[in-house]
Design a protein around this motif. Sequence first.
Motif, short mmCIF file in Angstrom:
data_model
loop_
_atom_site.label_atom_id
_atom_site.label_comp_id
_atom_site.label_asym_id
_atom_site.label_seq_id
_atom_site.Cartn_x
_atom_site.Cartn_y
_atom_site.Cartn_z
N UNK A 1 0.84 -1.21 0.00
CA UNK A 1 0.00 0.00 0.00
C UNK A 1 0.87 1.24 0.00
N UNK A 2 1.91 1.25 0.81
CA UNK A 2 2.80 2.42 0.86
C UNK A 2 3.52 2.62 -0.47
N UNK A 3 3.98 1.53 -1.08
CA UNK A 3 4.66 1.63 -2.38
C UNK A 3 3.69 2.15 -3.45
N UNK A 4 2.47 1.63 -3.44
CA UNK A 4 1.45 2.06 -4.40
C UNK A 4 1.11 3.53 -4.21
N UNK A 5 0.83 3.92 -2.98
CA UNK A 5 0.44 5.31 -2.70
C UNK A 5 1.59 6.29 -2.95
N UNK A 6 2.80 5.85 -2.77
CA UNK A 6 3.96 6.69 -3.09
C UNK A 6 4.04 6.93 -4.59
N UNK A 7 3.82 5.90 -5.39
CA UNK A 7 3.81 6.05 -6.84
C UNK A 7 2.67 6.95 -7.28
N UNK A 8 1.50 6.78 -6.68
CA UNK A 8 0.34 7.63 -7.00
C UNK A 8 0.68 9.09 -6.69
N UNK A 9 1.31 9.35 -5.56
CA UNK A 9 1.69 10.72 -5.20
C UNK A 9 2.66 11.30 -6.22
#
Length: 106
Positions: free
Chosen positions: A29-37
């Motif tokens: 989730x953190x990796x995904x949300x970091x990419x989204x940001x």
Amino acid sequence: MDFTFDLAKMRAITFDRKAAQKLLGDDLAEAFLSLVADMRNAMYLDELVDAPATVQSDPVILEYKLGADCILEVQPIGVQAVDMTNWATVHRVKFVRIVQSGKQVI
């Protein structure tokens, strides 16, 4: 960048951290949300710090690594046809799916 989605779950995890953690676990989730940001702050795909791990054609699908054996598949969308020569200049993407160890997670 502007986002569109193939699946309602993909939309949910993009905008809701708790939903992302529930479906992906904390690390992914953190990796995904970091990419989204990073994507939100970029005007075009070419402005992202990390290039896609793989670029597939027909249709163009970009694979971004989220963790060990886990990728986010993104399809660049343009007013004109998107191909292997112009995908980096696109500012609208569709989040297609997340795949881990060959299995679709979302």
